[in-house]
Design a protein around this motif. Structure first.
Motif, PDB file in Angstrom:
ATOM      1  N   ASP A  62       0.815  -1.216   0.000  1.00 51.16           N
ATOM      2  CA  ASP A  62       0.000   0.000   0.000  1.00 51.16           C
ATOM      3  C   ASP A  62       0.847   1.262   0.000  1.00 51.16           C
ATOM      4  O   ASP A  62       0.318   2.363   0.142  1.00 51.16           O
ATOM      5  CB  ASP A  62      -0.951   0.006   1.203  1.00 51.16           C
ATOM      6  N   GLY A  63       2.159   1.101  -0.187  1.00 50.13           N
ATOM      7  CA  GLY A  63       3.038   2.265  -0.140  1.00 50.13           C
ATOM      8  C   GLY A  63       3.604   2.678  -1.475  1.00 50.13           C
ATOM      9  O   GLY A  63       4.420   3.591  -1.552  1.00 50.13           O
ATOM     10  N   HIS A  64       3.174   2.014  -2.546  1.00 47.50           N
ATOM     11  CA  HIS A  64       3.684   2.411  -3.861  1.00 47.50           C
ATOM     12  C   HIS A  64       2.669   2.034  -4.933  1.00 47.50           C
ATOM     13  O   HIS A  64       1.724   1.276  -4.695  1.00 47.50           O
ATOM     14  CB  HIS A  64       5.045   1.759  -4.149  1.00 47.50           C
ATOM     15  N   GLU A  65       2.870   2.594  -6.114  1.00 52.24           N
ATOM     16  CA  GLU A  65       1.926   2.400  -7.218  1.00 52.24           C
ATOM     17  C   GLU A  65       2.668   2.511  -8.539  1.00 52.24           C
ATOM     18  O   GLU A  65       3.567   3.348  -8.703  1.00 52.24           O
ATOM     19  CB  GLU A  65       0.829   3.460  -7.138  1.00 52.24           C
ATOM     20  N   LEU A  66       2.293   1.639  -9.467  1.00 51.94           N
ATOM     21  CA  LEU A  66       2.872   1.687 -10.806  1.00 51.94           C
ATOM     22  C   LEU A  66       2.029   2.581 -11.715  1.00 51.94           C
ATOM     23  O   LEU A  66       0.801   2.599 -11.614  1.00 51.94           O
ATOM     24  CB  LEU A  66       2.946   0.293 -11.408  1.00 51.94           C
ATOM     25  N   VAL A  67       2.680   3.317 -12.585  1.00 51.32           N
ATOM     26  CA  VAL A  67       2.006   4.106 -13.619  1.00 51.32           C
ATOM     27  C   VAL A  67       2.215   3.367 -14.933  1.00 51.32           C
ATOM     28  O   VAL A  67       3.356   3.168 -15.372  1.00 51.32           O
ATOM     29  CB  VAL A  67       2.571   5.533 -13.707  1.00 51.32           C
ATOM     30  N   VAL A  68       1.120   2.911 -15.540  1.00 44.95           N
ATOM     31  CA  VAL A  68       1.220   2.082 -16.742  1.00 44.95           C
ATOM     32  C   VAL A  68       0.614   2.812 -17.941  1.00 44.95           C
ATOM     33  O   VAL A  68      -0.214   3.716 -17.786  1.00 44.95           O
ATOM     34  CB  VAL A  68       0.507   0.731 -16.543  1.00 44.95           C
TER      35      VAL A  68
END
Length: 363
Positions: A62-68
């Motif tokens: 819950d501490g990071h996210e990918l941009v696709v």
């Protein structure tokens, strides 16, 4: 039995008020001064000792996210760099995608088809109400509306991923083939793996944003050692001498390596970078204390501390975990209020041994 004169002299120095009973010495203040004893209260140490295991730094899910990439296309502009602090809505890169134009046209056609299906349903319902319609045709028109609506919503969702608001698409309006991907929220741009000219397939990750200062360490520990670990157990991570806790221990042993996966959590460890290799040591069971190295003595092949407990002094067995010239981490059955001899321990050891060997001379 013959004894070294120095040992006998120390024993005589303590006579006649030195009491030796049940492994305890009772000294007067004059005797303490004569031996040059100094004391300190040992500090508890959330220590981790033993072998070091190699681990990899990761971020909590819950501490990071990918941009696709929402659609296939080619990068035409890059607006940020890896390591940047970014805010929600900040542009990261711009993608040229001819597929976006086709998607917008497909959406407009689907929307027009849905409008036509709704008009047809309304007409069939009116005819049925007037007594000249057929119920089967009403049901067919209802099915057509549901199918058209599903198609419209699906295409609209794909446009939303590309940052295109469907309400802005009037029938026949032109759509640019460029898509600017933006930061979904405030955070740090951990990586941005694109350059102008780079081709991205639909769904391919191009950037990663981090939103937390916490870190996870993933390590593999031999099953024999991992059997003694428990969730919540302290661990120390190097570099940085950071302290963490065991979060989870894998349930399955790796058949080839005979290891278990262990996860350690560390709060506020932004200095550790995802993917970095670190060393992890786990705290052993039992209380660990930090004492001065000068406090340790060797008696009958055992490491000891002289402890002042109430009105008496007594040797206490210890197990040395770590040791350098200044301090040591030891496991010992110390109690609150105990004081450890940190100066004069060698003289006290000599007096102790002389008093044990010559009890009649110290009465």
């Amino acid at each position: 039995m013959n004894h070294h004169p120095l040992l006998l002299g120390l024993a005589l120095l303590l006579s006649p008020v030195l009491l030796l009973a049940e492994e305890a010495l009772k000294l007067s203040q004059a005797q303490i001064d004569a031996l040059g004893l100094r004391f300190e209260q040992p500090a508890t140490a959330d220590a981790a000792s033993g072998p070091a295991w190699s681990g990899t730094v990761t971020l909590p899910p819950d501490g990071h996210e990918l941009v696709v990439a929402p659609l296939a296309g080619r990068i035409v502009r890059v607006h940020a760099s890896s390591g940047d602090a970014v805010t929600a809505g900040q542009a990261l890169f711009t993608l040229y995608s001819p597929a976006l134009v086709q998607l917008a046209q497909d959406y407009q056609q689907a929307r027009a088809g849905e409008d036509l299906a709704r008009q047809t349903l309304a007409r069939e319902q009116r005819l049925l109400k007037e007594g000249i319609g057929i119920e089967r045709r009403v049901r067919e028109a209802e099915i057509a509306v549901r199918q058209a609506s599903t198609q419209t919503r699906g295409l609209g969702a794909r446009l939303a991923l590309a940052g295109i608001a469907t309400r802005s698409l009037a029938e026949g309006s032109a759509v640019s083939a460029e898509i600017t991907l933006k930061a979904p929220r405030d955070g740090q741009l951990l990586r941005l793996d694109v350059l102008p000219g780079t081709w991205l397939d639909e769904g391919e990750a191009a950037a990663e944003l981090g939103y937390t200062r916490d870190r996870w360490i993933e390590t593999d520990v031999p099953a024999e050692q991992a059997a003694s670990l428990r969730p919540g157990q302290a661990a120390r991570v190097q570099p940085g001498e950071l302290t963490g806790r065991v979060l989870a221990i894998g349930p399955t042993v790796d058949a080839r390596l005979q290891t278990l996966a262990v996860r350690v959590g560390i709060e506020k460890a932004e200095a550790l970078r995802p993917g970095q290799r670190v060393q992890v040591r786990f705290a052993e069971a039992g209380q660990v204390w930090r004492v001065s190295s000068s406090a340790m003595v060797r008696i009958e092949a055992r490491d000891m501390l002289f402890v002042q407990r109430g009105a008496v002094l007594q040797p206490l067995p210890i197990q040395v975990r770590e040791h350098n010239a200044d301090a040591a981490l030891v496991s010992a059955e110390l109690r609150p209020g105990d004081r450890v001899v940190i100066q004069g321990a060698i003289a006290l050891k000599a007096a102790w041994q002389a008093a044990e060997q010559n009890p009649g001379e110290t009465q």
